[in-house]
Structures are given as C-alpha cells and as structure tokens.
Design an enzyme around this catalytic site. Structure first.
Site, PDB file in Angstrom:
ATOM      1  N   CYS A   1       0.873  -1.173   0.000  1.00  0.00           N
ATOM      2  CA  CYS A   1       0.000   0.000   0.000  1.00  0.00           C
ATOM      3  C   CYS A   1       0.910   1.223   0.000  1.00  0.00           C
ATOM      4  O   CYS A   1       1.642   1.458   0.963  1.00  0.00           O
ATOM      5  CB  CYS A   1      -0.894  -0.019   1.243  1.00  0.00           C
ATOM      6  SG  CYS A   1      -1.917   1.451   1.410  1.00  0.00           S
TER       7      CYS A   1
ATOM      8  N   CYS B   1     -11.339  14.478   3.568  1.00  0.00           N
ATOM      9  CA  CYS B   1     -12.249  13.485   4.161  1.00  0.00           C
ATOM     10  C   CYS B   1     -12.128  13.527   5.686  1.00  0.00           C
ATOM     11  O   CYS B   1     -11.029  13.405   6.228  1.00  0.00           O
ATOM     12  CB  CYS B   1     -11.912  12.087   3.639  1.00  0.00           C
ATOM     13  SG  CYS B   1     -11.940  11.966   1.838  1.00  0.00           S
TER      14      CYS B   1
ATOM     15  N   GLU C   1      -4.119  11.684  -2.565  1.00  0.00           N
ATOM     16  CA  GLU C   1      -5.095  11.371  -3.624  1.00  0.00           C
ATOM     17  C   GLU C   1      -4.313  11.180  -4.930  1.00  0.00           C
ATOM     18  O   GLU C   1      -3.800  12.143  -5.496  1.00  0.00           O
ATOM     19  CB  GLU C   1      -6.110  12.515  -3.752  1.00  0.00           C
ATOM     20  CG  GLU C   1      -6.979  12.499  -5.001  1.00  0.00           C
ATOM     21  CD  GLU C   1      -7.696  11.187  -5.257  1.00  0.00           C
ATOM     22  OE1 GLU C   1      -7.410  10.552  -6.291  1.00  0.00           O
ATOM     23  OE2 GLU C   1      -8.552  10.796  -4.430  1.00  0.00           O
TER      24      GLU C   1
ATOM     25  N   CYS D   1      -6.448   1.152   7.149  1.00  0.00           N
ATOM     26  CA  CYS D   1      -7.053   2.156   6.273  1.00  0.00           C
ATOM     27  C   CYS D   1      -7.439   3.401   7.052  1.00  0.00           C
ATOM     28  O   CYS D   1      -8.119   3.316   8.053  1.00  0.00           O
ATOM     29  CB  CYS D   1      -8.313   1.585   5.607  1.00  0.00           C
ATOM     30  SG  CYS D   1      -7.962   0.584   4.175  1.00  0.00           S
TER      31      CYS D   1
ATOM     32  N   CYS E   1     -10.500  10.465   7.900  1.00  0.00           N
ATOM     33  CA  CYS E   1      -9.166   9.961   7.547  1.00  0.00           C
ATOM     34  C   CYS E   1      -8.087  10.791   8.230  1.00  0.00           C
ATOM     35  O   CYS E   1      -8.081  12.026   8.139  1.00  0.00           O
ATOM     36  CB  CYS E   1      -9.000  10.020   6.030  1.00  0.00           C
ATOM     37  SG  CYS E   1      -7.368   9.485   5.465  1.00  0.00           S
TER      38      CYS E   1
END
Length: 346
Positions: free
Chosen positions: A107, A118, A166, A339, A121
């Site tokens: 990842c 967000c 992103e 996550c 997060c």
C-alpha cells in the site's frame, strides 16, 4: 540533503544516452546506468560496479540519486509492516506491507499529506506539502518487495495506491511510476495486479480511460447520497455523485473493466435503509464489486463503526441484487497502519 545537482532518475533513457554521447562516451553507457537505476535500484553511483571509476565520478559531478530511506519500520501482531519513509528533503510518508497466506500487497503513498478533506481519515488532517516524484513512489514498492522476500520468503504480488494522498491529484507522476513498475526495464509487474484508489475526481477518471491504462480502479465512495457524502467528504460539493457516476460510466464504456467500491459503514451516518438503497442503485450504473471495510478510529470518536446488524443489512441487500460484496477486516491496527490511519505519528 538538498543539492543543486539534477536528480538522474528524472532523465529518460534517451536523455541518459545523449548525456554520454555529449561527454564523448558511447551511447550504450546510458543503457547500463539506466538498468542500475531502475532494475537494480542502485542508491549510489559507487554501486554501479560494471562502470569505470572515471564514469562514476562523472555521474557524481553532474547528478544525484534522490532515493528514499526507510526511517522506521514497525511490525504488527498480524504480520503487517509499516514503513515511515524519509524522502531526500527530510519529509516523511508512510507505506504498508500487507501479507496474507497467498499474497503480499504494497500500500503506497502518492503525496506528502493529502489534497482532499475526508473527515474520517487521519491523513486528510495533514496539509498537502507536495506531490511525490515517480522515483519516490517506485522506491516504496522496491522497499516493500525487499521486505516481502526477507520476512515472507516471496516477492510482492500486488500494489494498491491507498496510502497517503489522492493519486489522481498527482496523476502524471503516478502514471510514470506505474509505467516503470510494469516495464520490463523496471520491476516487470503486471498492471492487473495494481489498483489505484481514488476518492473520485471525475475528469481524471475520464483521462485515465482515454489514456488506456491497464490497472484497476477503486473508488472510496462511502455514501451514494450527495448530502451525506458532502458531510463526510466535503470535496463532494465540487465533484458531486452525478459527475462521478458519469465518469465511471465513461470508464467502463472505454475499458470494459469493473469498478471496485470501497465503503465504510458508520453508526448514525450511512447505516439506514435509505443509505443502503441509494448505494445499491449506484452500484447498478456500471459493473462493480464492493469491499465493505472495517472502520479504524482516529482518536476523536466522531465516527463509530456501525452495528453488525447494519453491516448484515448492507451485505444481504447487495447480494440480493447480485452485487459481489466482500468484507475486509483491517490489518495493522495496532501500529496505526490500517485504512485511514496513516498520519506520520512517528
């Protein structure tokens, strides 16, 4: 250390060949150096042992290799490894190795911090400091591949762009990195083993389709109701669901490849029947599969994992509508590697 020398990995193979010709050397010397930089991931000119000392000194005069360093490595009880990766300018990003009995997934991060906002997060709470260069993305993969071989006795099998940042807000560099990762002159990985996860930037999803990319697309959706999605992902006001839907229809028409939806269910936010029905309707626009992801709290308690009953309602309704759904249990929670938890606490 920041230096004025040019980062040699910003050069194409042809530019390297031209450099050597301009120095009165043979063009093939550029091929040799290129192989050391990418296939062999050399971190210094000194390591290029089949090249003369004079040539290595010449390279050292003109160029630098801005490689990453794994600053700290943490291992979870479940085998997950988190790297705090130091970049050449001292900034830190995080990347994660996620092992299962059959595969090892990297990842990786694409930005220092994140461009989006967000609310659930931890990474989004860091301001975006800069985009990562293609070689910095590539180096994260090389480091995890090495760890996979060391600790699990097998090479890396999959890559997900689900780390910090992103990816579609750093599109050109991410695409260059993937090109290197999948090239025979790089790591030679199949693009089918790579997934780019985006919060949904419609015009860039269309650009990916136009560019004919061969990797997989995942979308962090979390709600198919505009006002709910905007409340937890404020950028949805700029990129509303209607625009996202249209971009995904365009993607499928061009690529004929399914979309994956990443979806977290929170108590009191998106756990009602209305939320479920809206999501099922959204799933029917293009062929897709759904990953329901376990939520990992980030300290302040505003977001809480929904009840098992709410999760079961989602799963039953999706399955009744013949939508493939998997529940993903989070890995590496004890080292803040799951996550939404990557926040450079180190």
């Amino acid at each position: 250390m920041v230096t004025n020398k040019k980062d040699i990995r910003a050069l194409t193979k042809d530019q390297l060949r031209d450099f050597f010709v301009a120095q009165g050397d043979k063009a093939f010397r550029g091929n040799q150096v290129y192989e050391w930089l990418w296939q062999k991931s050399a971190h210094s000119f000194e390591a290029m042992t089949n090249i003369s000392k004079d040539t290595r000194d010449l390279l050292d005069t003109h160029f630098v290799i801005n490689h990453i360093e794994v600053d700290t490595m943490q291992r979870s009880n479940d085998g997950t490894i988190k790297n705090a990766v130091k970049l050449h300018d001292g900034l830190i990003v995080e990347s994660v190795l996620i092992p299962t009995p059959t595969r090892t997934t990297a990842c990786v991060s694409s930005q220092v911090g994140c461009s989006l906002d967000c609310k659930f997060c931890a990474t989004a709470r860091l301001k975006r400091m800069r985009n990562l260069n293609p070689d910095e993305i590539y180096d994260q993969v090389v480091a995890i591949d090495r760890e996979s071989k060391t600790y699990f006795n097998r090479p890396l099998s999959n890559i997900v762009f689900m780390g910090m940042g992103e990816p579609l807000m750093n599109y050109n560099n991410v695409i260059k990195a993937i090109d290197k990762i999948t090239s025979d002159e790089g790591l030679g990985m199949s693009p089918k083993r790579i997934t780019l996860s985006t919060s949904g930037v419609p015009k860039m999803i269309k650009k990916m389709a136009d560019d004919g990319v061969k990797f997989n697309l995942a979308v962090s959706l979390h709600s198919a109701v505009d006002e709910v999605r905007t409340s937890i992902m404020p950028f949805n006001e700029t990129f509303p669901l209607e625009d996202l839907r249209e971009a995904l229809e365009y993607w499928y028409a061009k690529t004929k490849r399914k979309v994956s939806y990443e979806y977290v269910v929170w108590r009191g936010i998106n756990d009602s029947q209305k939320d479920i029905d809206a999501f099922v309707k959204f799933c029917k626009y293009v062929p897709c599969k759904v990953n329901i992801i376990e939520y990992n709290p980030i300290d302040d308690g505003e977001f809480q994992q929904a009840s098992n009953e709410a999760l079961e309602n989602y799963i039953k309704t999706l399955e009744a509508n013949r939508i493939v759904v998997n529940v993903r249990r989070s890995r590496g929670k004890d080292i803040d590697a799951a996550c939404g938890q990557l926040a450079n606490k180190s």
